[in-house]
Every structure is written in structure tokens, then in C-alpha cells.
Design a protein around this motif. Structure first.
Motif, short mmCIF file in Angstrom:
data_model
loop_
_atom_site.label_atom_id
_atom_site.label_comp_id
_atom_site.label_asym_id
_atom_site.label_seq_id
_atom_site.Cartn_x
_atom_site.Cartn_y
_atom_site.Cartn_z
N UNK A 486 0.84 -1.19 0.00
CA UNK A 486 0.00 0.00 0.00
C UNK A 486 0.88 1.24 0.00
N UNK A 487 0.47 2.23 -0.79
CA UNK A 487 1.11 3.54 -0.79
C UNK A 487 0.14 4.54 -0.19
N UNK A 488 0.67 5.49 0.60
CA UNK A 488 -0.19 6.51 1.19
C UNK A 488 -0.84 7.38 0.13
N UNK A 489 -2.09 7.75 0.39
CA UNK A 489 -2.80 8.73 -0.43
C UNK A 489 -3.26 9.85 0.48
N UNK A 490 -3.63 10.97 -0.11
CA UNK A 490 -4.12 12.10 0.68
C UNK A 490 -5.33 11.66 1.51
N UNK A 491 -5.47 12.25 2.69
CA UNK A 491 -6.54 11.88 3.60
C UNK A 491 -7.84 12.60 3.26
N UNK A 492 -8.96 11.88 3.22
CA UNK A 492 -10.26 12.55 3.01
C UNK A 492 -10.64 13.35 4.25
N UNK A 493 -11.57 14.28 4.08
CA UNK A 493 -12.04 15.10 5.21
C UNK A 493 -13.34 14.57 5.80
N UNK A 494 -14.01 13.68 5.07
CA UNK A 494 -15.33 13.20 5.48
C UNK A 494 -15.26 11.72 5.82
N UNK A 495 -15.80 11.35 6.99
CA UNK A 495 -15.85 9.95 7.37
C UNK A 495 -16.87 9.19 6.54
N UNK A 496 -16.56 7.94 6.21
CA UNK A 496 -17.45 7.10 5.39
C UNK A 496 -17.51 5.71 6.00
N UNK A 497 -18.73 5.25 6.31
CA UNK A 497 -18.86 3.88 6.79
C UNK A 497 -20.03 3.20 6.06
N UNK A 498 -21.03 2.74 6.80
CA UNK A 498 -22.18 2.05 6.22
C UNK A 498 -22.89 2.95 5.20
N UNK A 499 -23.37 2.35 4.11
CA UNK A 499 -24.07 3.08 3.05
C UNK A 499 -23.19 4.15 2.41
N UNK A 500 -21.90 3.86 2.24
CA UNK A 500 -21.02 4.73 1.46
C UNK A 500 -20.61 3.97 0.20
N UNK A 501 -20.28 4.71 -0.85
CA UNK A 501 -19.85 4.08 -2.10
C UNK A 501 -18.87 4.98 -2.83
N UNK A 502 -18.04 4.36 -3.69
CA UNK A 502 -17.06 5.11 -4.47
C UNK A 502 -16.95 4.47 -5.84
N UNK A 503 -16.70 5.30 -6.86
CA UNK A 503 -16.55 4.77 -8.21
C UNK A 503 -15.60 5.63 -9.05
N UNK A 504 -15.05 5.00 -10.08
CA UNK A 504 -14.14 5.66 -11.01
C UNK A 504 -14.93 6.46 -12.03
N UNK A 505 -14.52 7.72 -12.25
CA UNK A 505 -15.12 8.56 -13.27
C UNK A 505 -14.32 8.43 -14.58
N UNK A 506 -14.93 8.78 -15.72
CA UNK A 506 -14.23 8.60 -17.01
C UNK A 506 -12.95 9.42 -17.14
N UNK A 507 -12.80 10.48 -16.35
CA UNK A 507 -11.59 11.30 -16.45
C UNK A 507 -10.48 10.82 -15.52
N UNK A 508 -10.70 9.70 -14.81
CA UNK A 508 -9.66 9.14 -13.96
C UNK A 508 -9.76 9.53 -12.50
#
Length: 642
Positions: A486-508
Motif C-alpha cells: 500500500x502507498x499513502x494517499x491524501x486523507x479525506x475530510x469526510x468519514x465514510x462507513x455504512x451506506x457509502x460508495x465510491x466509483x471511477x469517473x471517465x476522467x480518472x
């Protein structure tokens, strides 16, 4: 939210000149202010973005902020967000069901008329680019202490071979022994009885048909309880109908009533931007998994049924040509099982799931042959009891046939969680999980997204069930499958747990939605609220000085065929991928796959060839993305594969 310094900035901030000079003053307050200020400055620097990427919050007009339970990328480039009732019983009672269509390019939003409560439905991409959405919510759960009317399942029998019978919601059933009355909570149609004639003797046999419906007592409290099996007459029937049609039920009590599913199914048309009803499923389902098969049909498994029990292995297949459902091989899974179409048209179950179901049934990972119903278990997984709310992903390229499972927790509301990751190579003679690198800390509800450079971006989650104890994890990391780190990535500001989702957009970039914590504070004393903020993560590869691009090319291609795209970067293109658009909910995205394309480089163009295996490339719309020698991706071009 109390600021917590990034793990990459703590040492830098602590040693900064500003902190040293002001150390004799109000150190705690100044430390927090100085660290926060330095952090805000640092994350905006080009060198930081190039190393770790960058987060920004999307400006969503209040009118379009919804409780995003589901997210799907469409071939128009827009993202469909589905809330349904959004885990809000007030919305459910008011029949306020919502969907929103977001255009990431124009950053515009549109409300979509949502005909049923698609909260906790299943969804998958169809060959023509429509999104199939099936199941959802018929009734919200009621904990035992909140149940005030006896109720449960009742079978309605029809012994008339000449006609079916429809009973509306509110039909009253009367116990033939004690006169206690119950009303149906849903409309139901009972088919005609089956009549057969023995060819040898001429004897006619009538077999009653039956349909199940959930009923509740007309009176509150213990006076409505029935603890023994009984037959029920149907109020309003007369003559022969009274004899032919009746109800049967065992115990009807004040037990906890779980969520109940619906049978309805819809196709969302991305061009017309509306839901189109299709034939309902044979089984009601809440929390089902839908998987597109090699021939474009769709497998639907598991879910809670119309009385709140896990569907007992009654799986079915949707045919998009006829828009009808039919039963298939029987096999039990807990709800939202993570299933992936693999080569040989087999289905791999990673073991990850979203809950509901006994701890000792349907939890073992394995390879499932739909045609023979043979299930071959896959062993080797550390912390096998911590697979609920785990993430799974078919690693890129899909030809490698490797599936990764990340994190997870114990069954139900268990406080157990794990940092374990593991990878299985299904091309091996005897496939077995082997350990991958641990996550920074034990994590449930982790969102994992395939990037065009074959890495996996992971973000969010919580250590405890639904973020209890303020356990949301404000970190992100990128898994490198080549180096297995694993490589570190920038930290998000918003907590995400149950009923969260993420997806790739066409621009990357990666879009992250939702989160539904149980509590709003670390002491677990105040109710949580649904997170409606949307964050966009821009990976480091988009901060490089140059990146490849593809010109306009064909909009369709057959498996085994080739397509040519103009480009000024032909000599620098290193990889080409077909990336299937996501349809994600509850950390489960069975649609994600990235398929390697053969590359022939010409002068000012590249010719890309699609694999011929339909189990590797199921029909549908895909994003075509190329990367250069550094792994920098192009923006996607859409192509329909048939």
C-alpha cells in the motif's frame, strides 16, 4: 469535526519553526491552529498533489442532496445516485423515493422520478447500457420492543383450478378456531390450482396453489398472538370461494420484524433518463446481489424476502431480451454476497457480504459452477470470521483472474474487525488465499476502486460497526499489485462507513458518496446523520506534466475484434484497458473489471484488440483507457462490446 493531522504531516508540523517559537504560549491551542494551517497549506502544494493526490468537496445544490445508497456510472458519463427512502422511515411512510442524476463534466444535477423504494436494491449493467435495478424495501424493520401488533407469514391457498384470485392490501383473515383477525400488508395474486389427469385411470387430482403474504393483527398487544398452527377464512368470500380459498399460518407473534423485500424490477434508460418497469422477480429481495453473466443475462441471488427472512437459495436469472425472470440453480448466500464472473463462466464468491444470515451458513469462499451447481471451497483466508462488510475487487488485468478481499468485520453488530487483506489466484491448480499487506488499521466498509493504472484506491471505512465509538477512518491508500504494498494517499475530510460508495469517473478521478453512521459522537450518545457531502479524489497520476489522449474512434466492437483510435502518443502508450463502469452499494461492486487489450502501434494511431472470451468480457458498454510508461491514463472513450 476535530482536526486530526495527516499521518504524513504530523512529524513535519511538530518540528515546524512556528511551533518552536510559540512553544511557551498556549501550546495545545497553538499546536492545533498551527498544524491545521500548515496542513491546509501543504496539501495544496504541487509536489504534495503529485505524491498523494488531492481531495475536494463537490458543490451540490441543497435540492439535490440525497442519502446516496447506490451509485452507478452510465455510458453517458453521468452518475445515477439512488436513495429510495434513504434509510429514513419517515420518507418511506410518505412514499418519498428519490434518485438524482449527476453530470460530472458539467456538474449539473437532475431529479429522477423514482416509482418504488429502491433502498437496498440490487443493480447491474445490461448489454444495451441500461441499468437493471431489482428489489428494494417493502417494509422497515421493527425491533422487538417496538412491535405492537402480532404478525408473520401466512400462506394463501387456492384449490380452484379454473381461476386465479387477487386479494388487495388490507384483506382480512379470520382464525377458524378463536376468531382472531389479521390483515394483509401487501396485495397478492394466488394462481389457479393445478389439475392433472391420470392417463391410465382417468382420475383427476387438484393440487392447491399457494402464495405467501405478511399479515398483522387488527388489535394491538398480546391479545393478537396466535401460538399454534391454524386455518383462516377470508372475510368477504361466499359459497365455493369460501371453501377453495383460505389462509394457513403457524405462530403469529410479537417477535422482531425484519426488513422485507419487494419483487419489482426496473431498467434505467440512460438516454431517456427514466425508469422502465419490467417483469418482477419471482422472489422478493432486499439486499440482493445482481451479476451480469457471459451471455448478458443477469443472475440475482440472496436478499431478505417478503417476510424478512434470507431467501433460501432460490436464485433466478433475468433475460434482457424478454425482460422476464426464471429460476436457476439453488444455492444459499448471506445478503449482498460479493460475486464475480470468472473465466469458464463460473462465479467466484469472495466470502465478503453485507450482513443478514446465520454465521454458519453460506460464509465459505469458493468457485461456483452454475451449470452443475458444484461449489469448490477456497481456503487459506486469515480471519475468516471477519468477512461481513469486507471489500472485494477483481484485480486488473482481469485476465490474471486474481480477486482481493480487504478488511471486514464479524457477523451482525460484532465489534470485531480486521486489517487483513488477501489475494486468490483462480488460475492456480488449487486456488487458495494468500495474505496481502495489512491495512493501516482494522477496517469495515472499505471502498475499493480499480484505477486505470491497475492499482486499487481504497478509502474510508470504520473500525467498529457503523462507525460506533467515533471509529471512522479518515485515511486512504493505493494498493500496488506488482509490489504487493500500500502507498499513502491524501486523507479525506469526510468519514465514510455504512451506506457509502465510491466509483471511477471517465476522467480518472474517483467520486465518493454517502455514509450512515449509527451515532453522531464518539461517546455513542447522539443519533448519527446521513452524510450527504460528496468528495472527489484526484489521484497523483493526474498531476503529471503530460498524459496520453485518444481521438474519436469506433463506438462499438465485437469480442475478438479490433478498434483503431488516432493519437499523437502512439509510441508512448504502454497499456490499454477496457474498464466496465461501476454499480456499487454496501462496499459491494461486482461490476468492476479492467481487461487488458492487445496493442498494435501505428503512425499516429493505435489498434486495440478485445479478447474473445465472453466470461472475461461480458457484453455491455466499457471505457477504453490507455496509459503511458509512467502509468498516466488518458481520459476514457466509450465503446459498446457485443
Amino acid at each position: 469535526m476535530t482536526y486530526r493531522p495527516s499521518r504524513r504531516l504530523r512529524k513535519i508540523a511538530i518540528g515546524s519553526t512556528a511551533v518552536s517559537v510559540l512553544a511557551g504560549m498556549n501550546a495545545p491551542a497553538l499546536y492545533g491552529w498551527t498544524t491545521s494551517t500548515y496542513h491546509d497549506y501543504k496539501i495544496e502544494q504541487p509536489e504534495y498533489k503529485a505524491a498523494y493526490g488531492h481531495w475536494e468537496q463537490l458543490d451540490v445544490p441543497r435540492k439535490y442532496r440525497i442519502n446516496a445508497i447506490h451509485a452507478a456510472l452510465l455510458h453517458t458519463g453521468k452518475v445515477l445516485l439512488i436513495a429510495g427512502s434513504g434509510n429514513d422511515e419517515t420518507n418511506f411512510g410518505a412514499k418519498s423515493f428519490k434518485s438524482v442524476l449527476w453530470d460530472p463534466v458539467k456538474n449539473t444535477f437532475k431529479e429522477i422520478d423514482t416509482p418504488k423504494d429502491m433502498f437496498c436494491a440490487g443493480h447491474t449493467q445490461l448489454p444495451d447500457g441500461r441499468l437493471l435495478v431489482a428489489g428494494g424495501t417493502a417494509r422497515y424493520e421493527k425491533l422487538k420492543e417496538a412491535v405492537d401488533r402480532a404478525g408473520g407469514a401466512m400462506l394463501i391457498k387456492n384449490e380452484n383450478p379454473d381461476a386465479p384470485r387477487t386479494f388487495p392490501q388490507g384483506t382480512v383473515f379470520v382464525n377458524n378456531e378463536n376468531g382472531r383477525t389479521f390483515r394483509s400488508e401487501f396485495p397478492v395474486t394466488v394462481p389457479r390450482a393445478k389439475k392433472t389427469t391420470d392417463r391410465r385411470t382417468g382420475k383427476v387430482t387438484v393440487t392447491a396453489s399457494e402464495v405467501r403474504v405478511f399479515v398483522q393483527s387488527l388489535v394491538k398487544g398480546e391479545a393478537g398472538i396466535v401460538n399454534t398452527a391454524a386455518q383462516y377464512g377470508i372475510r368477504g368470500l361466499e359459497g365455493r370461494d369460501r371453501d377453495n380459498l383460505y389462509g394457513l399460518a403457524t405462530k403469529l407473534g410479537l417477535d422482531k420484524k425484519d426488513f422485507q423485500g419487494i419483487k419489482e424490477a426496473y431498467e434505467f434508460d440512460p438516454v431517456a433518463e427514466r425508469y422502465i418497469p419490467v417483469d418482477p422477480m419471482n422472489e422478493a429481495r432486499w439486499y440482493p446481489t445482481l451479476v451480469t453473466l457471459a451471455d448478458g443475462r443477469v443472475l440475482s441471488v440472496s436478499g431478505l424476502d417478503d417476510i424478512g427472512q434470507v431467501v433460501p437459495g432460490k436464485n433466478e436469472i433475468y433475460d434482457p431480451r424478454t425482460r422476464t425472470w426464471s429460476y436457476t440453480t439453488t444455492r444459499y448466500f448471506p445478503t449482498y454476497p460479493a460475486l464475480f464472473l470468472m473465466q469458464g463462466e463460473k462465479i467466484f464468491y469472495s466470502g465478503a457480504n453485507a450482513g443478514y444470515g446465520p454465521a454458519d451458513q453460506g460464509r465459505v469462499p469458493g468457485l461456483w459452477d452454475l451449470r452443475t451447481n458444484r461449489f469448490t471451497p477456497v481456503a487459506g483466508l486469515r480471519d475468516p470470521g471477519d468477512l461481513e462488510t469486507a471489500a472485494s475487487v477483481l484485480l486488473a488485468p482481469a485476465q490474471d483472474q486474481k480477486v482481493m478481499v480487504l478488511g471486514g468485520g464479524g457477523v451482525g453488530e460484532s465489534r470485531s474487525s480486521t486489517a487483513r487483506t488477501a489475494v486468490v489466484d483462480l488460475n492456480a491448480v488449487r486456488p487458495a488465499y494468500t495474505d496481502g499487506p495489512d491495512l493501516p488499521e482494522p477496517t469495515r466498509y472499505l471502498n475499493s476502486v480499480l484505477l486505470p493504472d491497475d492499482t486499487v484506491f481504497t478509502t474510508g471505512g470504520s473500525r467498529d460497526y457503523r462507525g460506533r465509538g467515533g471509529s471512522d477512518i479518515l485515511t486512504a491508500q493505493i494498493y500496488d499489485p506488482v509490489r504487493n504494498v500500500f502507498k499513502d494517499a491524501a486523507d479525506p475530510a469526510v468519514g465514510r462507513d455504512y451506506h457509502a460508495e465510491a466509483l471511477l469517473l471517465p476522467d480518472g478521478r474517483v467520486a465518493v458518496f454517502g455514509s450512515n453512521p449509527l451515532y453522531g459522537d464518539a461517546a455513542d450518545t447522539t443519533p448519527g446523520f446521513f452524510e450527504q457531502r460528496v468528495e472527489i479524489y484526484t489521484p497523483p497520476y493526474l498531476y503529471r506534466d503530460s498524459k496520453p489522449s485518444l481521438g474519436e474512434g469506433p463506438r462499438s466492437v465485437e469480442r475478438g475484434g479490433s478498434m483503431t483510435f488516432p493519437t499523437r502518443y502512439a509510441d508512448h502508450i504502454d497499456t490499454a484497458r477496457l474498464i466496465r463502469p461501476s454499480a456499487v452499494t454496501h462496499a459491494t461492486d461486482t461490476e468492476q473489471r479492467s481487461i487488458a487489450l492487445d496493442i498494435a502501434r501505428g503512425k499516429g494511431s493505435v489498434r486495440l484488440t478485445v479478447p474473445q472470451d465472453p466470461s472475461l468480457v461480458p457484453p455491455g458498454w466499457y471505457m477504453v483507457v490507455v496509459t503511458d510508461e509512467e502509468g498516466t491514463p488518458s481520459a476514457a472513450r466509450w465503446v459498446k462490446v457485443s
